[in-house]
Scaffold this motif. Sequence first.
Motif, mmCIF file in Angstrom:
data_model
loop_
_atom_site.group_PDB
_atom_site.id
_atom_site.type_symbol
_atom_site.label_atom_id
_atom_site.label_comp_id
_atom_site.label_asym_id
_atom_site.label_seq_id
_atom_site.Cartn_x
_atom_site.Cartn_y
_atom_site.Cartn_z
ATOM 1 N N GLU A 261 0.835 -1.209 0.000
ATOM 2 C CA GLU A 261 0.000 0.000 0.000
ATOM 3 C C GLU A 261 0.867 1.256 0.000
ATOM 4 O O GLU A 261 0.540 2.245 -0.641
ATOM 5 C CB GLU A 261 -0.932 0.057 1.223
ATOM 6 C CG GLU A 261 -1.670 -1.210 1.567
ATOM 7 C CD GLU A 261 -0.814 -2.213 2.348
ATOM 8 O OE1 GLU A 261 -0.273 -1.902 3.432
ATOM 9 O OE2 GLU A 261 -0.671 -3.328 1.837
ATOM 10 N N THR A 262 1.955 1.211 0.726
ATOM 11 C CA THR A 262 2.870 2.356 0.789
ATOM 12 C C THR A 262 3.477 2.608 -0.585
ATOM 13 O O THR A 262 3.531 3.747 -1.052
ATOM 14 C CB THR A 262 3.991 2.103 1.817
ATOM 15 O OG1 THR A 262 3.392 1.903 3.102
ATOM 16 C CG2 THR A 262 4.971 3.260 1.868
ATOM 17 N N LEU A 263 3.916 1.543 -1.229
ATOM 18 C CA LEU A 263 4.521 1.680 -2.554
ATOM 19 C C LEU A 263 3.501 2.144 -3.582
ATOM 20 O O LEU A 263 3.821 2.948 -4.459
ATOM 21 C CB LEU A 263 5.162 0.357 -2.970
ATOM 22 C CG LEU A 263 6.332 -0.105 -2.094
ATOM 23 C CD1 LEU A 263 6.784 -1.498 -2.502
ATOM 24 C CD2 LEU A 263 7.477 0.888 -2.154
ATOM 25 N N ARG B 236 8.321 3.703 8.339
ATOM 26 C CA ARG B 236 7.472 4.267 7.300
ATOM 27 C C ARG B 236 6.205 3.419 7.245
ATOM 28 O O ARG B 236 6.297 2.198 7.138
ATOM 29 C CB ARG B 236 8.185 4.264 5.956
ATOM 30 C CG ARG B 236 7.369 4.939 4.872
ATOM 31 C CD ARG B 236 8.232 5.205 3.670
ATOM 32 N NE ARG B 236 7.470 5.950 2.704
ATOM 33 C CZ ARG B 236 7.914 6.967 2.040
ATOM 34 N NH1 ARG B 236 9.138 7.391 2.216
ATOM 35 N NH2 ARG B 236 7.166 7.573 1.150
ATOM 36 N N ALA B 237 5.066 4.070 7.323
ATOM 37 C CA ALA B 237 3.764 3.401 7.276
ATOM 38 C C ALA B 237 3.697 2.268 8.302
ATOM 39 O O ALA B 237 3.175 1.188 8.036
ATOM 40 C CB ALA B 237 3.472 2.877 5.873
ATOM 41 N N GLY B 238 4.253 2.524 9.481
ATOM 42 C CA GLY B 238 4.177 1.547 10.556
ATOM 43 C C GLY B 238 5.150 0.387 10.454
ATOM 44 O O GLY B 238 5.126 -0.526 11.275
ATOM 45 N N VAL B 239 6.005 0.397 9.468
ATOM 46 C CA VAL B 239 6.987 -0.670 9.295
ATOM 47 C C VAL B 239 8.374 -0.099 9.588
ATOM 48 O O VAL B 239 8.751 0.933 9.040
ATOM 49 C CB VAL B 239 6.947 -1.244 7.861
ATOM 50 C CG1 VAL B 239 8.042 -2.264 7.644
ATOM 51 C CG2 VAL B 239 5.591 -1.848 7.569
ATOM 52 N N THR B 240 9.105 -0.781 10.462
ATOM 53 C CA THR B 240 10.462 -0.360 10.778
ATOM 54 C C THR B 240 11.435 -1.093 9.864
ATOM 55 O O THR B 240 11.387 -2.316 9.742
ATOM 56 C CB THR B 240 10.792 -0.641 12.257
ATOM 57 O OG1 THR B 240 9.869 0.097 13.064
ATOM 58 C CG2 THR B 240 12.208 -0.211 12.600
ATOM 59 N N LEU B 241 12.289 -0.328 9.206
ATOM 60 C CA LEU B 241 13.271 -0.878 8.279
ATOM 61 C C LEU B 241 14.670 -0.563 8.778
ATOM 62 O O LEU B 241 14.906 0.510 9.324
ATOM 63 C CB LEU B 241 13.069 -0.275 6.887
ATOM 64 C CG LEU B 241 11.681 -0.484 6.286
ATOM 65 C CD1 LEU B 241 11.493 0.406 5.078
ATOM 66 C CD2 LEU B 241 11.489 -1.943 5.914
ATOM 67 N N GLU B 242 15.583 -1.502 8.575
ATOM 68 C CA GLU B 242 16.959 -1.294 8.986
ATOM 69 C C GLU B 242 17.826 -0.997 7.776
ATOM 70 O O GLU B 242 17.705 -1.642 6.737
ATOM 71 C CB GLU B 242 17.499 -2.523 9.707
ATOM 72 C CG GLU B 242 18.893 -2.295 10.281
ATOM 73 C CD GLU B 242 19.310 -3.379 11.239
ATOM 74 O OE1 GLU B 242 20.445 -3.868 11.068
ATOM 75 O OE2 GLU B 242 18.526 -3.725 12.131
ATOM 76 N N GLU B 243 18.681 0.010 7.929
ATOM 77 C CA GLU B 243 19.645 0.358 6.894
ATOM 78 C C GLU B 243 21.052 0.057 7.388
ATOM 79 O O GLU B 243 21.336 0.142 8.585
ATOM 80 C CB GLU B 243 19.555 1.848 6.546
ATOM 81 C CG GLU B 243 18.299 2.216 5.789
ATOM 82 C CD GLU B 243 18.303 3.683 5.409
ATOM 83 O OE1 GLU B 243 18.262 3.968 4.195
ATOM 84 O OE2 GLU B 243 18.352 4.528 6.323
#
Length: 182
Positions: free
Chosen positions: A35-37, A158-165
Amino acid sequence: MSTSVRAACLADAPAIARTHVKAWQVAYRGIMPAETLARLSIDERQESWRAQIEDGGPQTTLVVELDDEVIGFAGLGPTRDKDLAPTVVSELYAIYVDPDHWGQGFGYPLWRAALDEASSHGFSEISLWVLERNERARRFYDRQGFSADPGVTKEWTRAGVTLEEVRYRGETGRDRGSFADW
């Protein structure tokens, strides 16, 4: 077929925005919520890119063209990381090629031009941040002689999802890889 890399101009903003959105939608499928994409807006990105190109500032934006059509871009400038010296380390803020052209060697000249641009401004190193789960991009950076900075990661939500960089670093000066690498 002719390929060239040059500095971006205002007229490139629509093509950069299309490439940016399309690349995110393909590269981050399965990593970010669908949905975010799907909600990514080319118009919003276009305005953002137009403002960025017009402002200039410390950032340089480059584009790669195929037969006079922009099919990729890179943005770079001084590092934003507090633990790195902004006079020594440049940061590659973004590098994307239209997914229709992935695997055809168009990313490499853009990459090489970004390293050359950083070097021409006196930077001896480049850092970049890549999503930990973006295996395709990580393989590219590995093939270019860059490596993950041990233990240097950051998270963003982002949009409730945590992403690791993961942060990658390498030198600007020596030639790496080949056109076939991306």
